[in-house]
Every structure is written in C-alpha cells, then in structure tokens.
Design a protein around this motif. Structure first.
Motif, PDB file in Angstrom:
ATOM      1  N   ALA A 156      11.939  29.907  49.150  1.00 24.66           N
ATOM      2  CA  ALA A 156      11.952  30.921  50.212  1.00 24.66           C
ATOM      3  C   ALA A 156      10.732  31.827  50.161  1.00 24.66           C
ATOM      4  CB  ALA A 156      13.226  31.760  50.107  1.00 24.66           C
ATOM      5  N   ILE A 157      10.054  31.858  49.031  1.00 22.84           N
ATOM      6  CA  ILE A 157       8.920  32.760  48.828  1.00 22.84           C
ATOM      7  C   ILE A 157       7.581  32.051  49.027  1.00 22.84           C
ATOM      8  CG2 ILE A 157       7.744  34.161  47.066  1.00 22.84           C
ATOM      9  CD1 ILE A 157      10.448  34.820  45.890  1.00 22.84           C
ATOM     10  N   ILE A 158       7.558  30.745  48.782  1.00 23.88           N
ATOM     11  CA  ILE A 158       6.306  29.997  48.749  1.00 23.88           C
ATOM     12  C   ILE A 158       5.485  30.093  50.038  1.00 23.88           C
ATOM     13  CG2 ILE A 158       7.260  27.776  49.493  1.00 23.88           C
ATOM     14  CD1 ILE A 158       4.731  28.280  46.631  1.00 23.88           C
ATOM     15  N   PRO A 159       6.070  30.330  51.227  1.00 22.50           N
ATOM     16  CA  PRO A 159       5.200  30.493  52.403  1.00 22.50           C
ATOM     17  C   PRO A 159       4.292  31.721  52.319  1.00 22.50           C
ATOM     18  CG  PRO A 159       7.434  29.955  53.092  1.00 22.50           C
ATOM     19  CD  PRO A 159       7.493  30.258  51.624  1.00 22.50           C
ATOM     20  N   TYR A 160       4.601  32.634  51.408  1.00 22.41           N
ATOM     21  CA  TYR A 160       3.854  33.894  51.335  1.00 22.41           C
ATOM     22  C   TYR A 160       2.998  34.007  50.077  1.00 22.41           C
ATOM     23  CZ  TYR A 160       7.396  34.870  54.832  1.00 22.41           C
ATOM     24  OH  TYR A 160       8.219  34.788  55.934  1.00 22.41           O
ATOM     25  N   THR A 161       3.468  33.440  48.971  1.00 25.50           N
ATOM     26  CA  THR A 161       2.717  33.526  47.718  1.00 25.50           C
ATOM     27  C   THR A 161       3.198  32.451  46.760  1.00 25.50           C
ATOM     28  OG1 THR A 161       2.163  34.931  45.810  1.00 25.50           O
ATOM     29  CG2 THR A 161       4.345  35.229  46.791  1.00 25.50           C
ATOM     30  N   ASN A 162       2.301  31.998  45.882  1.00 20.41           N
ATOM     31  CA  ASN A 162       2.701  31.024  44.862  1.00 20.41           C
ATOM     32  C   ASN A 162       2.902  31.687  43.500  1.00 20.41           C
ATOM     33  OD1 ASN A 162       0.014  31.556  44.211  1.00 20.41           O
ATOM     34  ND2 ASN A 162      -0.383  29.460  43.555  1.00 20.41           N
ATOM     35  N   ARG A 163       2.803  33.026  43.468  1.00 25.30           N
ATOM     36  CA  ARG A 163       2.985  33.763  42.217  1.00 25.30           C
ATOM     37  C   ARG A 163       4.316  34.519  42.266  1.00 25.30           C
ATOM     38  NH1 ARG A 163      -1.215  34.979  38.993  1.00 25.30           N
ATOM     39  NH2 ARG A 163      -0.636  37.174  38.806  1.00 25.30           N
ATOM     40  N   TYR A 164       5.091  34.394  41.208  1.00 23.06           N
ATOM     41  CA  TYR A 164       6.418  34.991  41.192  1.00 23.06           C
ATOM     42  C   TYR A 164       6.825  35.270  39.742  1.00 23.06           C
ATOM     43  CZ  TYR A 164       8.260  30.528  39.473  1.00 23.06           C
ATOM     44  OH  TYR A 164       8.516  29.421  38.704  1.00 23.06           O
ATOM     45  N   PHE A 165       7.940  35.938  39.573  1.00 16.66           N
ATOM     46  CA  PHE A 165       8.520  36.067  38.238  1.00 16.66           C
ATOM     47  C   PHE A 165      10.029  35.870  38.321  1.00 16.66           C
ATOM     48  CE2 PHE A 165       8.673  40.418  39.873  1.00 16.66           C
ATOM     49  CZ  PHE A 165       9.934  40.871  39.476  1.00 16.66           C
ATOM     50  N   VAL A 166      10.586  35.393  37.222  1.00 21.01           N
ATOM     51  CA  VAL A 166      12.032  35.240  37.123  1.00 21.01           C
ATOM     52  C   VAL A 166      12.617  36.577  36.689  1.00 21.01           C
ATOM     53  CG1 VAL A 166      13.922  34.053  35.941  1.00 21.01           C
ATOM     54  CG2 VAL A 166      11.826  32.805  36.539  1.00 21.01           C
ATOM     55  N   ILE A 167      13.583  37.070  37.440  1.00 21.89           N
ATOM     56  CA  ILE A 167      14.215  38.343  37.089  1.00 21.89           C
ATOM     57  C   ILE A 167      15.023  38.155  35.813  1.00 21.89           C
ATOM     58  CG2 ILE A 167      15.925  40.046  37.815  1.00 21.89           C
ATOM     59  CD1 ILE A 167      15.022  39.613  40.683  1.00 21.89           C
ATOM     60  N   PRO A 168      14.726  38.911  34.774  1.00 15.99           N
ATOM     61  CA  PRO A 168      15.494  38.760  33.534  1.00 15.99           C
ATOM     62  C   PRO A 168      16.931  39.240  33.719  1.00 15.99           C
ATOM     63  CG  PRO A 168      13.419  39.951  33.172  1.00 15.99           C
ATOM     64  CD  PRO A 168      13.650  39.906  34.649  1.00 15.99           C
ATOM     65  N   GLU A 169      17.828  38.688  32.922  1.00 14.53           N
ATOM     66  CA  GLU A 169      19.221  39.115  32.992  1.00 14.53           C
ATOM     67  C   GLU A 169      19.354  40.570  32.530  1.00 14.53           C
ATOM     68  OE1 GLU A 169      21.006  36.067  30.528  1.00 14.53           O
ATOM     69  OE2 GLU A 169      21.872  35.115  32.301  1.00 14.53           O
ATOM     70  N   TYR A 170      20.258  41.277  33.191  1.00 19.32           N
ATOM     71  CA  TYR A 170      20.597  42.666  32.850  1.00 19.32           C
ATOM     72  C   TYR A 170      19.383  43.599  32.930  1.00 19.32           C
ATOM     73  CZ  TYR A 170      24.865  40.490  31.110  1.00 19.32           C
ATOM     74  OH  TYR A 170      26.028  39.752  31.005  1.00 19.32           O
ATOM     75  N   GLN A 171      18.458  43.293  33.846  1.00 19.05           N
ATOM     76  CA  GLN A 171      17.346  44.199  34.137  1.00 19.05           C
ATOM     77  C   GLN A 171      17.476  44.605  35.606  1.00 19.05           C
ATOM     78  OE1 GLN A 171      14.891  44.392  31.258  1.00 19.05           O
ATOM     79  NE2 GLN A 171      16.760  43.456  30.503  1.00 19.05           N
ATOM     80  N   ILE A 172      17.179  45.855  35.891  1.00 23.09           N
ATOM     81  CA  ILE A 172      17.295  46.341  37.270  1.00 23.09           C
ATOM     82  C   ILE A 172      15.914  46.299  37.919  1.00 23.09           C
ATOM     83  CG2 ILE A 172      17.981  48.255  38.757  1.00 23.09           C
ATOM     84  CD1 ILE A 172      19.833  49.211  36.503  1.00 23.09           C
ATOM     85  N   VAL A 173      15.834  45.570  39.015  1.00 18.57           N
ATOM     86  CA  VAL A 173      14.570  45.376  39.725  1.00 18.57           C
ATOM     87  C   VAL A 173      14.609  46.194  41.017  1.00 18.57           C
ATOM     88  CG1 VAL A 173      13.105  43.693  40.886  1.00 18.57           C
ATOM     89  CG2 VAL A 173      14.272  43.085  38.761  1.00 18.57           C
ATOM     90  N   THR A 174      13.541  46.919  41.277  1.00 21.22           N
ATOM     91  CA  THR A 174      13.426  47.704  42.505  1.00 21.22           C
ATOM     92  C   THR A 174      12.270  47.172  43.335  1.00 21.22           C
ATOM     93  OG1 THR A 174      14.193  49.654  41.300  1.00 21.22           O
ATOM     94  CG2 THR A 174      13.227  50.011  43.471  1.00 21.22           C
ATOM     95  N   LEU A 175      12.584  46.725  44.551  1.00 26.38           N
ATOM     96  CA  LEU A 175      11.569  46.239  45.478  1.00 26.38           C
ATOM     97  C   LEU A 175      11.184  47.362  46.424  1.00 26.38           C
ATOM     98  CD1 LEU A 175      12.852  43.512  44.473  1.00 26.38           C
ATOM     99  CD2 LEU A 175      12.413  42.624  46.765  1.00 26.38           C
ATOM    100  N   ARG A 176       9.887  47.663  46.467  1.00 18.15           N
ATOM    101  CA  ARG A 176       9.331  48.617  47.423  1.00 18.15           C
ATOM    102  C   ARG A 176       8.239  47.912  48.215  1.00 18.15           C
ATOM    103  NH1 ARG A 176       9.780  51.164  42.451  1.00 18.15           N
ATOM    104  NH2 ARG A 176      11.269  52.923  42.374  1.00 18.15           N
ATOM    105  N   GLN A 177       7.840  48.520  49.302  1.00 19.95           N
ATOM    106  CA  GLN A 177       6.789  47.901  50.105  1.00 19.95           C
ATOM    107  C   GLN A 177       5.491  47.744  49.337  1.00 19.95           C
ATOM    108  OE1 GLN A 177       6.242  49.725  53.929  1.00 19.95           O
ATOM    109  NE2 GLN A 177       8.374  49.471  54.559  1.00 19.95           N
TER     110      GLN A 177
END
Length: 605
Positions: free
Chosen positions: A193-214
């Motif tokens: 779902a992400i590859i149309p925009y970028t080929n760089r990503y990270f796997v969200i670690p378990e029990y970590q809180i991720v905040t997405l901002r613009q």
C-alpha cells in the motif's frame, strides 16, 4: 487478516486510502471503510459490506477536503458481514481500526459496563470504547492504559477527535509498517500500500507508540523514551505489484516463477555449490542438531513435507513436519539439539510465530524461510533465509511455494555437505539438476493448451482426488489444496497405496483422479494403484516424467515433465497442478485471486 492504512499529509486522504485499500484487499474483502478528518476538523465515516469496489462507489459523491484519515478492509472474525460491523469504529472521541483478535473483550465489556452502549458485534468497538474511557487529553497515557488491559493480537490505528492531522499506532503480533516522504506519513499492514509513494519504510516494533504527522513520524516506548528505527528498502517497484496485462494476479505470479527461482537460487551459489555466507548462516547450524522440526501452515507446510521427503533419506536424522496451529499444544519434542525451520511467506503467520517462540524457549535454534524483510518471524529468528519471490498478491500461493521449495533444496544440499553425506561433486551435481528445473518450469508455461482441456473436465466435478507415492504424494497435497481453495471443488490427496484402505469406495464413474507418478523406484506400484481406480470408472489425469512407458488403458489424459531425476520433478509438477486449479476456477467464473472466506496473511488464530 485485515488490511489497514492511514495517511496524513499534503495529498487528498480519501484517494490515498481507497487506492491503498485496493492494494490490501487480498488481506480481507468482507467489508471496507474509511474515516477522515476534514479541514474543518469534522469527522467523516463511510463503511460498506462487500469488496473495496463497493466502498469506492459509495464515495464517488463524497465532497470533503481531508488530508488525514484511516481505512480498513475486513476479514470477519467477530460479528457478521454488514455495514455496522465494518471498520472504522467510533466511540466518543476515538476513531479506530484494528487487525487482530482481542481475546478478553467479553471480560472488558462486563468490567467497564459497555454492553448497553455497543452498536456492533465486534471486539474492535470494545477497544475503541476502552480508549475513550481512558482518554483525558493525553493520547499516549490512554493508549498505554488500554493495551495493558487487552489480551490478544492487535494493530491499532487511532484518530483522536481533538488532535488534528495526527494518527497514533500501536501493535502486538499483527503486522504494521510505516513510512514518511515529502508528501506525508503513511502506515499500513503491508508495504504494497505504501510502495506507490516510497520504497523506504520501517516495521513498527511491538509495544511502541507511533505518531504520524504531516512533517514526520515519531516513535516512543511505553515509558515515553524515543526509539531508533531501522529503515528498510523494498527491492521491487510498484509495477511488480500490478497485473501487467494478465487477467489475474495468480496467473501472473505463476508465470513469474522462473524469475523467482533464479532470484532465490543464483545469489546463494559460489563455484556451483550453495554458500550462505551473505545470509550469515553458519555451517555449525547444520552440524549441531540431531533432529529437525519443520513448522508451517497451509502451502508452506506442504513445501516442508517435500523438504522432509528430500532431506531425511540423505542426512539420516529424524525430520518432522508440524502444523503450526497444533505445534505448541502438543508438548513438542524440541530441545537444544533441535533445528527448527519455520516457513512463512509473510513472516507474520501467527501460529508459526507462536511455534517459533515456544521452540526458542526450549533452546532450539531457529532458521526461518520468509519472503518479507523485517517481518516479525524474521526478526525473532536466529537465522533467516530470505526468499526472493517479490510481492504475491493472489490469495492462493504459487511463486512463494516455488521459492520455499528451492530454499529447502539449497538448505538440504548445504546440510548434506556439512554432515559428510555429499561430496563437493555430489553437491555440484545436485545444484546443476536444481538449475535445470528453471527451463523445465518455463517449458510447462509455454504449453498450456492441453491443461485448459483438463480443467474443463474438472470444472464439472464435485469431487477430485490426488494420488501419489513418496515425493509424489507430497506434491499431491499442495495440488489438492490449490484446487479446493480457488475452485470450491472438494479435493483430497492420498498416498496411492492407501486407496484400498477406504478411499477407493469414493470412486464413481468419471470421478477425476489426478495421479502423479514421477518416482522411478515406485513407478510400477503407483501405476498399479492407478489401474485400480481406472477399473472403477475414474477419469484419470496422469503426470509422469518424459519417456515414461504408459498404455492407453492407464489414463484419460497424460502430462509429462522434462526433468530426468526423481528428486526435482516437484518444480514442473507444481506448475501443472497450479495451472489446473487456475483454469478450473476461471472456467467456473469464480474470483480466482480472492476466493471466498479466505485471506492472504493469517495473523489471527
């Protein structure tokens, strides 16, 4: 099993979400929905039972400016398939999507008095209610308190009504990846779902809180400490995840198998023999063990059965093949002298992951065979053998099975050398024969017309049986699974010698029997078994090696594979069985890529 996506940034959120859900639909297609935060900070919700196309049609008249939202495509676990049970779910100030199963949701309903206010039948709405209960203006505190109450697996994407243009994520077991680029931040179940925009990503670690901002992504642990992340790169591009002119993903992926084999085998060869130096897999891994346990589910397990039939007679130590969903409940005989090989295309199969963790607790060394870099199984294994199949979108696995086989053959060859069962010359001959399977697979793909004729006969059947002996029986199990899962024909595979012990009672006039007879040392016995079903009226489709001696009374249709050595016939035979299943399903007018009740990645028990 479900697909989730979230986006915040400069782009139109609805477009990003709908396009992402189309890429994730292989993970579930019972219902789909989106939730958006408008530029005026109003919430918009649309969800529909049925495929993503139904949701997309419903959104054609939507006129909303939004740059932040979450979307979900559902494989139903709790509650029926309807609009109300579809995600996202709203509870007070919380909008939430979820992939996983909350095992203690009944207890949470009673403890917190939610029963009267629940709208849906889902466990997910309970999580949304719990978050709203704990939310007092601090999203991190609310998330921490909520996940401490929850038992089970989850990947949550959360929007808080009063926190603009931000998405919060947390997971346990269920997969989730995230990425940031100039146009914004993304989260999804899968990189497709992400590859149309970028080929760089990270796997969200378990029990970590991720905040997405613009303008970026931040990650903190449950104590509020910042977390450093490993950025990964996808080695394929967006075109690899498209049909490229084929009518279905499955047919495209069947045709990609020669390339997938080359990509998996060739980088591991040095001077014509397997070498795992770049995989950082030491020879000691293969010399220390006195038994091997292969653990997997479905197609991956059937690849494991071929691996057992190949390796055990050569290395002369016990090799077991275990259904991952049963493994941890059977008190398995695993200890510090056991090599456990876990096989999973996605690297997220929940039962296989649980089996891995139990094996590690008991001191076993873990070698995983997976297709997805950074997946949970890959990260928790001692050693990883990555297959290089590229993205596999069709629910029915084809090229992933093929490269799992190739991986097990390479591992078996290296292990045989390390344990003194193969000389360097033996290993070189083994690899040469393995490489010969690539043009053999290509030859099957170039001669498909007769397979369509066979499929037209199978398409009329209610039942079908697959038979074989030894390695041929292991091949037949996967062929049976392929046919039943995409054509809905009841299909079973049996060891040919067991027919007289009950199964032959099911043979009636014109019952299709797909017989695989490619093993020279038991060929005559297999043919005798085939004659037994033929005498009772079966319609026999026979698969042999080229130049096999057959007579007209043995079979109704005959296919041959251009591989002279018994050990390697699985590769072209697999393609024949895949194409038989594919054409049968297509002729019945079924959805080949998305068979009913199934999803690609099984991340719930």
């Amino acid at each position: 099993m479900c697909g989730i996506i979230g986006y915040t940034g400069r782009l139109d959120a609805l477009t990003v979400l709908l396009e992402g859900l189309e890429q994730l639909e292989y993970r579930g297609y019972d219902s789909a929905g989106v939730a958006l935060l408008s530029s005026g900070n109003d919430r918009f919700l649309m969800k529909k039972a049925g495929p993503v196309a139904t949701l997309k049609d419903a959104c054609t008249t939507v006129d909303i400016e939004s740059h932040c939202g979450i979307g979900h495509t559902r494989w139903a676990t709790h509650g029926g398939v309807n609009d109300i049970n579809a995600h996202p779910h709203i509870a007070g100030r919380i909008t939430l999507i979820h992939n996983g199963i909350i095992e203690n949701y009944h207890n949470l309903i009673d403890r917190f008095g939610f029963r009267e206010s629940l709208v849906s039948e889902t466990d997910t709405e309970v999580a949304a209610k719990l978050l709203d209960h704990y939310y007092e203006g601090d999203p991190y505190a609310a998330i921490r308190k909520t996940i401490r109450e929850i038992t089970g697996s989850y990947a949550f994407c959360i929007m808080f009504e009063d926190i603009h243009d931000q998405i919060f994520c947390v997971r346990n077991i269920s997969p989730m990846v995230a990425a940031h680029m100039e146009d914004g931040s993304f989260v999804a179940s899968d990189v497709t779902a992400i590859i149309p925009y970028t080929n760089r990503y990270f796997v969200i670690p378990e029990y970590q809180i991720v905040t997405l901002r613009q303008d970026g992504i931040s990650v903190q642990d449950l104590d509020g400490n910042p977390v450093e992340l490993e950025i990964l790169e996808v080695s394929w591009n967006v075109e690899a995840a498209k049909k490229n002119g084929y009518p279905h993903y499955m047919l495209k992926e069947i045709h990609e198998q020669p390339e997938a084999l080359r990509n998996t085998i060739l980088p591991r060869l040095r001077d014509g023999i397997p070498d795992f130096s770049e995989d950082e897999i030491p020879d000691e891994l293969f010399s220390f063990c006195d038994k091997i346990a292969i653990v997997a589910c479905g197609t991956a397990m059937y690849a494991g059965m071929v691996g057992k039939a190949l390796v055990e007679p050569i290395i002369k130590i016990p090799v077991s093949v275990n259904v991952a969903s049963e493994f941890r409940y059977e008190n398995p005989l695993v200890d510090d002298r056991t090599l456990v090989i876990v096989i999973s295309q996605s690297g997220e199969t929940i039962d296989t992951l649980a089996a891995l963790r139990l094996s590690k607790e008991r001191g076993a060394k873990i070698l995983s065979v997976v297709n997805v870099k950074g997946s949970t199984i890959a990260r928790e294994s001692d050693y990883v053998f990555y297959t290089h199949a590229g993205p596999e979108i069709a629910v029915a696995s084809t090229k992933a099975y093929m490269v799992q086989l190739a991986s097990l053959y390479l591992i078996g060859c290296r292990m045989s050398m390390v344990r003194g069962k193969f000389s360097q010359k033996d290993a070189g001959e083994f690899v040469s024969r393995l490489l010969d399977t690539i043009p053999a697979v290509q030859k099957i793909l170039e001669n498909k017309a007769k397979l369509k004729t066979a499929a037209s006969i199978l398409a009329k059947a209610k039942d079908a049986f697959f038979v074989g002996r030894g390695l041929d029986y292991a091949f037949s199990l996967e062929g049976s699974l392929k046919l039943k899962e995409i054509s809905y024909i009841h299909a079973e595979a049996y060891a040919a010698g067991e027919l007289k012990h009950g199964t032959i009672a099911l043979i009636e006039e014109d019952t299709p029997v797909i017989a695989v007879a490619t093993q020279d040392h038991i060929y005559a016995k297999t043919i005798s078994n085939i004659k037994e079903v033929k005498a009772r009226g079966a319609f026999v489709i026979l698969i042999t090696k080229q130049h096999a001696e057959i007579t007209d009374d043995i079979c109704d249709m005959h296919f041959s594979v251009p591989v002279p050595h018994d050990r390697f016939t699985v590769f072209p035979v697999a393609v024949i069985l895949q194409l038989l299943a594919y054409y049968t399903s297509d002729m019945k007018g079924l959805n080949v890529d998305k068979p009913r009740n199934l999803a690609k990645s099984v991340t719930v028990e």
